[in-house]
Design a protein around this motif. Structure first.
Motif, PDB file in Angstrom:
ATOM      1  N   ILE A 369     -12.350 -48.440 -77.969  1.00  0.00           N
ATOM      2  CA  ILE A 369     -12.900 -48.936 -76.688  1.00  0.00           C
ATOM      3  C   ILE A 369     -14.005 -49.944 -76.926  1.00  0.00           C
ATOM      4  O   ILE A 369     -14.083 -50.996 -76.258  1.00  0.00           O
ATOM      5  CB  ILE A 369     -13.393 -47.764 -75.841  1.00  0.00           C
ATOM      6  CG1 ILE A 369     -12.202 -46.913 -75.373  1.00  0.00           C
ATOM      7  CG2 ILE A 369     -14.176 -48.249 -74.622  1.00  0.00           C
ATOM      8  CD1 ILE A 369     -12.603 -45.633 -74.678  1.00  0.00           C
ATOM      9  N   ARG A 370     -14.884 -49.659 -77.882  1.00  0.00           N
ATOM     10  CA  ARG A 370     -15.999 -50.587 -78.157  1.00  0.00           C
ATOM     11  C   ARG A 370     -15.466 -51.941 -78.629  1.00  0.00           C
ATOM     12  O   ARG A 370     -16.067 -52.988 -78.340  1.00  0.00           O
ATOM     13  CB  ARG A 370     -16.927 -49.971 -79.198  1.00  0.00           C
ATOM     14  CG  ARG A 370     -17.740 -48.784 -78.673  1.00  0.00           C
ATOM     15  CD  ARG A 370     -18.822 -48.388 -79.685  1.00  0.00           C
ATOM     16  NE  ARG A 370     -19.631 -47.290 -79.166  1.00  0.00           N
ATOM     17  CZ  ARG A 370     -19.413 -46.001 -79.460  1.00  0.00           C
ATOM     18  NH1 ARG A 370     -18.398 -45.673 -80.262  1.00  0.00           N
ATOM     19  NH2 ARG A 370     -20.199 -45.061 -78.960  1.00  0.00           N
ATOM     20  N   GLU A 371     -14.354 -51.958 -79.369  1.00  0.00           N
ATOM     21  CA  GLU A 371     -13.777 -53.219 -79.828  1.00  0.00           C
ATOM     22  C   GLU A 371     -13.180 -54.029 -78.667  1.00  0.00           C
ATOM     23  O   GLU A 371     -13.144 -55.263 -78.713  1.00  0.00           O
ATOM     24  CB  GLU A 371     -12.685 -52.906 -80.863  1.00  0.00           C
ATOM     25  CG  GLU A 371     -13.226 -52.363 -82.175  1.00  0.00           C
ATOM     26  CD  GLU A 371     -12.109 -51.950 -83.134  1.00  0.00           C
ATOM     27  OE1 GLU A 371     -10.942 -51.958 -82.672  1.00  0.00           O
ATOM     28  OE2 GLU A 371     -12.394 -51.646 -84.304  1.00  0.00           O
ATOM     29  N   PRO A 374     -15.575 -56.747 -75.178  1.00  0.00           N
ATOM     30  CA  PRO A 374     -15.800 -58.198 -74.962  1.00  0.00           C
ATOM     31  C   PRO A 374     -14.627 -58.891 -74.268  1.00  0.00           C
ATOM     32  O   PRO A 374     -14.808 -59.927 -73.616  1.00  0.00           O
ATOM     33  CB  PRO A 374     -16.006 -58.723 -76.392  1.00  0.00           C
ATOM     34  CG  PRO A 374     -16.452 -57.534 -77.187  1.00  0.00           C
ATOM     35  CD  PRO A 374     -15.711 -56.372 -76.609  1.00  0.00           C
ATOM     36  N   VAL A 375     -13.392 -58.350 -74.375  1.00  0.00           N
ATOM     37  CA  VAL A 375     -12.216 -59.009 -73.774  1.00  0.00           C
ATOM     38  C   VAL A 375     -12.288 -58.962 -72.240  1.00  0.00           C
ATOM     39  O   VAL A 375     -11.728 -59.828 -71.555  1.00  0.00           O
ATOM     40  CB  VAL A 375     -10.921 -58.339 -74.290  1.00  0.00           C
ATOM     41  CG1 VAL A 375      -9.690 -59.014 -73.696  1.00  0.00           C
ATOM     42  CG2 VAL A 375     -10.877 -58.372 -75.807  1.00  0.00           C
ATOM     43  N   TYR A 376     -12.957 -57.987 -71.692  1.00  0.00           N
ATOM     44  CA  TYR A 376     -13.007 -57.846 -70.222  1.00  0.00           C
ATOM     45  C   TYR A 376     -13.743 -59.005 -69.544  1.00  0.00           C
ATOM     46  O   TYR A 376     -13.514 -59.290 -68.360  1.00  0.00           O
ATOM     47  CB  TYR A 376     -13.676 -56.522 -69.837  1.00  0.00           C
ATOM     48  CG  TYR A 376     -12.777 -55.330 -70.024  1.00  0.00           C
ATOM     49  CD1 TYR A 376     -11.764 -55.064 -69.116  1.00  0.00           C
ATOM     50  CD2 TYR A 376     -12.920 -54.484 -71.112  1.00  0.00           C
ATOM     51  CE1 TYR A 376     -10.923 -53.978 -69.290  1.00  0.00           C
ATOM     52  CE2 TYR A 376     -12.082 -53.399 -71.307  1.00  0.00           C
ATOM     53  CZ  TYR A 376     -11.075 -53.143 -70.386  1.00  0.00           C
ATOM     54  OH  TYR A 376     -10.244 -52.064 -70.543  1.00  0.00           O
ATOM     55  N   GLU A 377     -14.645 -59.663 -70.245  1.00  0.00           N
ATOM     56  CA  GLU A 377     -15.329 -60.813 -69.662  1.00  0.00           C
ATOM     57  C   GLU A 377     -14.315 -61.906 -69.343  1.00  0.00           C
ATOM     58  O   GLU A 377     -14.335 -62.518 -68.276  1.00  0.00           O
ATOM     59  CB  GLU A 377     -16.391 -61.335 -70.640  1.00  0.00           C
ATOM     60  CG  GLU A 377     -17.504 -60.340 -70.931  1.00  0.00           C
ATOM     61  CD  GLU A 377     -18.332 -60.063 -69.695  1.00  0.00           C
ATOM     62  OE1 GLU A 377     -18.404 -60.947 -68.807  1.00  0.00           O
ATOM     63  OE2 GLU A 377     -18.917 -58.957 -69.604  1.00  0.00           O
ATOM     64  N   ARG A 617      -1.410 -61.892 -69.274  1.00  0.00           N
ATOM     65  CA  ARG A 617      -1.528 -61.931 -70.732  1.00  0.00           C
ATOM     66  C   ARG A 617      -2.763 -61.158 -71.205  1.00  0.00           C
ATOM     67  O   ARG A 617      -2.704 -60.400 -72.179  1.00  0.00           O
ATOM     68  CB  ARG A 617      -1.612 -63.398 -71.205  1.00  0.00           C
ATOM     69  CG  ARG A 617      -0.278 -64.136 -71.146  1.00  0.00           C
ATOM     70  CD  ARG A 617      -0.347 -65.432 -71.939  1.00  0.00           C
ATOM     71  NE  ARG A 617      -1.399 -66.321 -71.470  1.00  0.00           N
ATOM     72  CZ  ARG A 617      -1.232 -67.245 -70.527  1.00  0.00           C
ATOM     73  NH1 ARG A 617      -0.041 -67.395 -69.948  1.00  0.00           N
ATOM     74  NH2 ARG A 617      -2.237 -68.014 -70.172  1.00  0.00           N
ATOM     75  N   ILE A 618      -3.865 -61.353 -70.539  1.00  0.00           N
ATOM     76  CA  ILE A 618      -5.112 -60.668 -70.949  1.00  0.00           C
ATOM     77  C   ILE A 618      -4.996 -59.176 -70.704  1.00  0.00           C
ATOM     78  O   ILE A 618      -5.441 -58.353 -71.525  1.00  0.00           O
ATOM     79  CB  ILE A 618      -6.302 -61.262 -70.192  1.00  0.00           C
ATOM     80  CG1 ILE A 618      -6.482 -62.732 -70.569  1.00  0.00           C
ATOM     81  CG2 ILE A 618      -7.577 -60.489 -70.486  1.00  0.00           C
ATOM     82  CD1 ILE A 618      -7.563 -63.453 -69.779  1.00  0.00           C
ATOM     83  N   SER A 623      -6.531 -51.492 -72.831  1.00  0.00           N
ATOM     84  CA  SER A 623      -6.079 -50.119 -72.543  1.00  0.00           C
ATOM     85  C   SER A 623      -6.395 -49.703 -71.112  1.00  0.00           C
ATOM     86  O   SER A 623      -5.783 -48.756 -70.589  1.00  0.00           O
ATOM     87  CB  SER A 623      -6.754 -49.127 -73.518  1.00  0.00           C
ATOM     88  OG  SER A 623      -6.462 -49.474 -74.855  1.00  0.00           O
ATOM     89  N   TYR A 624      -7.372 -50.371 -70.489  1.00  0.00           N
ATOM     90  CA  TYR A 624      -7.784 -50.020 -69.114  1.00  0.00           C
ATOM     91  C   TYR A 624      -7.754 -51.280 -68.249  1.00  0.00           C
ATOM     92  O   TYR A 624      -7.873 -52.406 -68.750  1.00  0.00           O
ATOM     93  CB  TYR A 624      -9.194 -49.418 -69.107  1.00  0.00           C
ATOM     94  CG  TYR A 624      -9.296 -48.133 -69.899  1.00  0.00           C
ATOM     95  CD1 TYR A 624      -8.958 -46.926 -69.305  1.00  0.00           C
ATOM     96  CD2 TYR A 624      -9.711 -48.146 -71.232  1.00  0.00           C
ATOM     97  CE1 TYR A 624      -9.043 -45.735 -70.032  1.00  0.00           C
ATOM     98  CE2 TYR A 624      -9.782 -46.971 -71.965  1.00  0.00           C
ATOM     99  CZ  TYR A 624      -9.447 -45.758 -71.357  1.00  0.00           C
ATOM    100  OH  TYR A 624      -9.518 -44.586 -72.046  1.00  0.00           O
TER     101      TYR A 624
END
Length: 984
Positions: A369-371, A374-377, A617-618, A623-624
């Motif tokens: 989850i911590r990895e 940053p993708v959620y931004e 795509r993103i 996972s969430y």
């Protein structure tokens, strides 16, 4: 009062603003002429309405005078300028009506105008009060009421013959209002009321006297033969005799009472002696009971000593039983706690192994989850770009489609509403035309019937002629050529019916015009709204509408049908919405807006689809769905690890605490066992002491001890009973010795005979008392009745004398004296005014009739005895020197007599009003019944009446009058209403 100018605006038959300047005719006689129904009488109505708020004839109110020919924007009012005592006044009055006004935004709206009146004073200021106060000020200024004004200055159409042919009672009502003689009627009513009140008071006096006589009390039959005053005196004598007898009986009762009382004292001593002997004997019989009571009390004292030992022994036995139960309970609890400790230790070891496995799995999830955080931004930015593109596309598409559909719906709704209003407008126009035609026909029919009715008056009189009886017109006993009625003679009822039909037709015509005017205004306003809707839709749809109006409406219908079913509304509703937006000054959806074409819509749609693909795509990398969900999952895993750690620590602590509890409970069990051993030894020793106390107290068994034992309250009761017995024994024996000493040497005596005689005397005393009370009551009541009856008789004589005077006054004032004419007080006063009216009327009537006849008031000796004829008229013929009935006048003679009567009434009414200045008079119709000579004489009289300062106007359509009267005001009726012009 002298008229100067009259302005009529949308009033009656006058559609626009019509001004009549009376200053062109400074004085003398003038004619108001024109065709039937042209609007001549409306001039009458306008002047009377301006001054009093009512039309001259009384059949039309001001609210009905709005012109049917007037435009919807024209104001309705009457303005009347006049001189009074040399000063100028102006009255402007309008009824309540509706008018169409243009608003600031250019739209038309129908408004209601309230009724109003305005009085301009000579100094140019407006009288500052409300309408009711202004009306009162105008009437005060003129000095005449509306009824007086119409009888003196405005003699309305049909009112000529009303006063001439009226019965005395009808004429009485007219004079009462004109000369204000109602005060004399109130005097009659007051005398009548007082007479009736006096009758009621006399009846009440007689009823009161009868009620007093009914209260008389006669205690003995022989009194009924005597007059009431003598009976009252006899009752008083009997009361004194009975009182003396009562005193003798009282003396005998006192003597017997004293003797009986003395002998009763000795007898009571012997009765007391016997009571004491019985009491002592009874106490002696209770000696065995007292002995048993003492034995019971002694045994209870011994049992009390044993009871102390028993209580101590029982207390220790209870403590031992409680200790045994406590030890058993503690042993069971310790065994249960040890078993629970074993299970708890096993569960702790299992939990410790499971926690280690779960911690390892959660650590891997938290790292993943911590990895991804940053993708959620990048996902948020992509979603925001997608939503913006979607909103831009949908907003543009929705606005364009809605604007086209709603513009089309509004256009169709306005078109349908225009068609509906046009149908109502055409229908109202036809209804008005039909009502106008019926009104014209009814007016012409009334004029025809009225003229025929006047011509048939001679034929009506000739019907009752008999040979050898004098003619009521000429007095001849022979009737060689009597006038005859036409085959279809017109009756007075037919004239009245024709007049009512004319008024009903005029009312229906005015109502129909108001509806026509309202529908006309509504249709015009709707046409403006339809044009606005059409221009707005053309501006929106452009070339897609086609070239012609038919293609425009077909395209609008197609677009309106495309609206989804869930959002459709009826065309009528859309019309109402369009009208509401128009009233509120808001823009209707679809009127204006930014232009949106199809290419721009497609470009916006492509932007939206590209944003959707990037977002997908993103999302595939995560996972969430959202960053918040990922952070929440991470936090949940962290909290789960903390809970596992805390759960292990809590379980270990609970295991240790359980072990400590078991050790503490085992120590408490040891203490309780030591205490129990001591209690067992103490109970054995106390048991021995209890048994020894039973033997020492002399009880053979525990049952004997328990039977002898008494509570403290029980022992106290036995002590009190024993003490009471001893005390009663001593007191009873002492009283017995005392009574024996008192009765020593004495003997009982019988007193029954004396008591019987005493009772008989008391009965006699009661009878005398009741008889005396009855005599006294009868004497007091009857004496008061005699006195009250004397007062009532005296009052009755006084009231009767007063009533005789009042009755004669009432009968005199009400015209009810036997053998006298039936003329009441008000009629008597009115006869004085009527004589003056007749005098002034005859001055002119002699001239107009060529000294043929004159009017005469019936004398009182010739008036009726059964009905009121005090104001009846007759005709005196100067040719035949005979008197005849007023109804024998021909049509022309009736008009001359009625005109003379009206002029005479005008003179006397003005004279009665005091400082009233009337320099005007209007006379409506009636000259058509006169021949040339009579008409000439009537005109000469009216010319003399007018002189050079007074204005006298005649309203008539008789052609010959146009040649005899120089000044003429012509009234004509056109398609656009009436017009009034002075002849040059």
């Amino acid at each position: 009062m002298k008229p100067e100018k009259l302005i009529l605006s949308a009033f009656g038959s006058y559609a626009g603003r019509t001004e009549i300047d009376f200053t062109v005719q400074t004085g003398g006689l003038f004619l108001i002429t024109g065709d039937t129904g042209a609007g001549k009488t409306t001039i009458f109505d306008a002047i009377t309405y301006a001054l009093y708020g009512e039309a001259s004839g009384g059949g039309r109110s001001g609210a009905m005078m709005r012109s049917q020919y007037a435009k919807s924007v024209t104001e309705t009012y009457v303005e009347f300028s006049f001189l009074y005592a040399g000063e100028a006044y102006r009255v402007r009055r309008n009824p309540e009506y509706k008018i169409v006004k243009e608003l600031k935004n250019g739209k038309l709206r129908e408004q209601k105008v309230p009724a109003g009146v305005e009085l301009t004073l000579p100094d140019g200021t407006v009288y500052p009060e409300k309408r009711s106060q202004t009306d009162a000020k105008i009437e005060e200024l003129i000095g005449l009421s509306k009824e007086q004004f119409t009888q003196t200055a405005m003699i309305a159409q049909g009112d000529f013959l009303k006063l001439l042919y009226a019965k005395s009672d009808d004429r009485k009502k007219i004079f009462s209002k004109l000369f204000h003689t109602d005060a004399y009627w109130r005097i009659q009513e007051n005398l009548k009321r007082r007479s009736f009140e006096m009758d009621r008071v006399l009846a009440e006096n007689e009823r009161a006297a009868e009620q007093e006589r009914a209260r008389v009390i006669l205690p003995r039959e022989e009194l009924k033969e005597l007059p009431l005053p003598e009976a009252v005196e006899q009752i008083g004598t009997w009361e004194k005799e009975l009182t003396a007898s009562q005193e003798t009986v009282r003396e005998e009762i006192r003597r017997l009472t004293a003797a009986i009382s003395k002998e009763k004292e000795v007898n009571e001593l012997f009765e007391g002696l016997r009571a004491c002997e019985q009491q002592v004997q009874k106490l002696k019989e209770e000696e065995p009971v007292e002995a048993r009571r003492k034995e019971q009390l002694e045994a209870a004292v011994r049992a009390e000593r044993v009871h102390v030992k028993e209580l101590r022994c029982n207390e220790r036995l209870d403590e031992r039983r409680q200790s045994d139960e406590t030890m058993e309970r503690m042993k069971r609890l310790i065994a249960e706690e040890k078993e629970a400790h074993g299970r708890q230790e096993q569960d702790f070891n299992t939990l410790k192994m499971q926690s280690a496995d779960a911690a390892e799995a959660d650590a891997e999830k938290m790292l993943r989850i911590r990895e991804q955080l940053p993708v959620y931004e990048r996902l948020g930015e992509a979603v925001e770009r997608e939503q913006q593109a979607k909103q831009a596309y949908e907003s543009a598409k929705q606005y364009y489609e809605r604007a086209v559909r709603e513009g089309a719906s509004r256009l169709l709704a306005e078109k349908n509403r225009q068609l509906l209003l046009e149908e109502k407008y055409v229908s109202a126009a036809k209804a008005w035309e039909r009502a106008s035609a019926r009104s014209t026909e009814a007016s012409a029919e009334y004029e025809r019937v009225y003229q025929l009715f006047l011509k048939e008056q001679a034929g009506i009189l000739a019907q009752n002629l008999r040979e050898a009886e004098p003619c009521p017109v000429c007095g001849s006993l022979t009737h060689p050529h009597p006038a005859s009625l036409a085959e279809n003679a017109i009756s007075e009822a037919a004239v009245k019916a024709a007049k009512e039909q004319r008024e009903q037709a005029e009312t229906a015509r005015d109502t129909a015009y108001q509806e026509f005017d309202r529908q006309k205004s509504a249709a015009a306003e709707q046409e403006l709204r339809l044009e606005q809707a059409k221009q707005q839709f053309l501006a929106l749809a452009g070339d897609a509408c086609g070239d012609g109006e038919k293609e425009l409406y077909m395209f609008a219908a197609q677009k309106a049908a495309e609206e989804p079913a869930a959002k459709k509304r009826s065309l009528t509703e859309r019309g109402r919405q369009a009208e509401r937006f128009s009233r509120e000054g808001k823009k209707h959806p679809g009127e204006t807006g930014e232009a949106v074409d199809r290419l721009k819509l497609e470009s916006l749609k492509r932007d939206w689809e590209e944003g959707q693909r990037e977002t997908a795509r993103i999302r595939a990398e995560l996972s969430y769905e959202t960053k918040e969900q990922a952070e929440e999952a991470l936090q949940q895993l962290t909290d789960k690890a903390d809970r596992r750690t805390k759960c292990l620590a809590d379980a270990e602590e609970a295991l240790q605490k359980k072990k400590e509890d078991i050790s503490r409970q085992e120590g408490m069990l040891t203490q309780e066992q030591t205490k129990n051993a001591g209690l067992v030894q103490e109970c054995l020793e106390l048991e021995k002491e209890y048994r020894q106390a039973l033997r020492d107290a002399g009880f053979s068994s525990e049952e004997a001890y328990h039977e002898a034992f008494l509570t403290e309250s029980g022992r106290e009761t036995l002590v009190q009973q024993s003490e009471a017995y001893v005390r009663n024994r001593v007191e009873s024996e002492g009283r017995l010795l005392t009574m024996q000493r008192l009765t020593e040497g004495k003997q009982e005596i019988g007193i029954l005979k004396w008591e019987t005689e005493l009772e008989a005397q008391k009965q006699r005393q009661q009878e005398l008392h009741e008889e005396i009370l009855a005599m006294h009551t009868a004497y007091e009541t009857d004496a008061k009745v005699v006195e009250r009856c004397r007062e009532y008789f005296a009052e009755h004589e006084r009231l009767d004398a007063e009533n005789q005077v009042l009755k004669r006054l009432y009968c005199t004032a009400d015209g009810r004296l036997a053998g006298s004419a039936k003329i009441d007080f008000e009629t008597y006063v009115q006869r004085r005014y009527f004589r003056q009216v007749i005098y002034e009327a005859n001055r002119r009537l002699l001239t107009m009739s060529g000294h043929q006849f004159m009017l005469k008031l019936k004398e009182t000796e010739n008036s009726g005895r059964k009905s009121n004829e005090g104001l009846d008229l007759s005709v005196y013929s100067l040719v035949t020197d005979s008197e005849r009935d007023i109804r024998t006048l021909s049509g022309g003679e009736s008009f001359l007599a009625a005109l003379a009567m009206a002029l005479g009434l005008s003179d006397i009414a003005i004279r009665k009003a005091g400082a009233v200045h009337l320099d005007m008079m209007f006379i409506d119709e009636g000259f058509g019944t006169l021949d040339a000579q009579s008409r000439k004489q009537a005109i000469e009289v009216l010319s003399q009446l007018a002189g050079s300062e007074r204005l006298v106007g005649i309203i008539s359509h008789v052609t010959e009058l146009k040649e005899q009267i120089e000044h003429r005001l012509y009234v004509t009726r056109t398609e656009n209403g009436s017009e009034a012009v002075w002849e040059e």
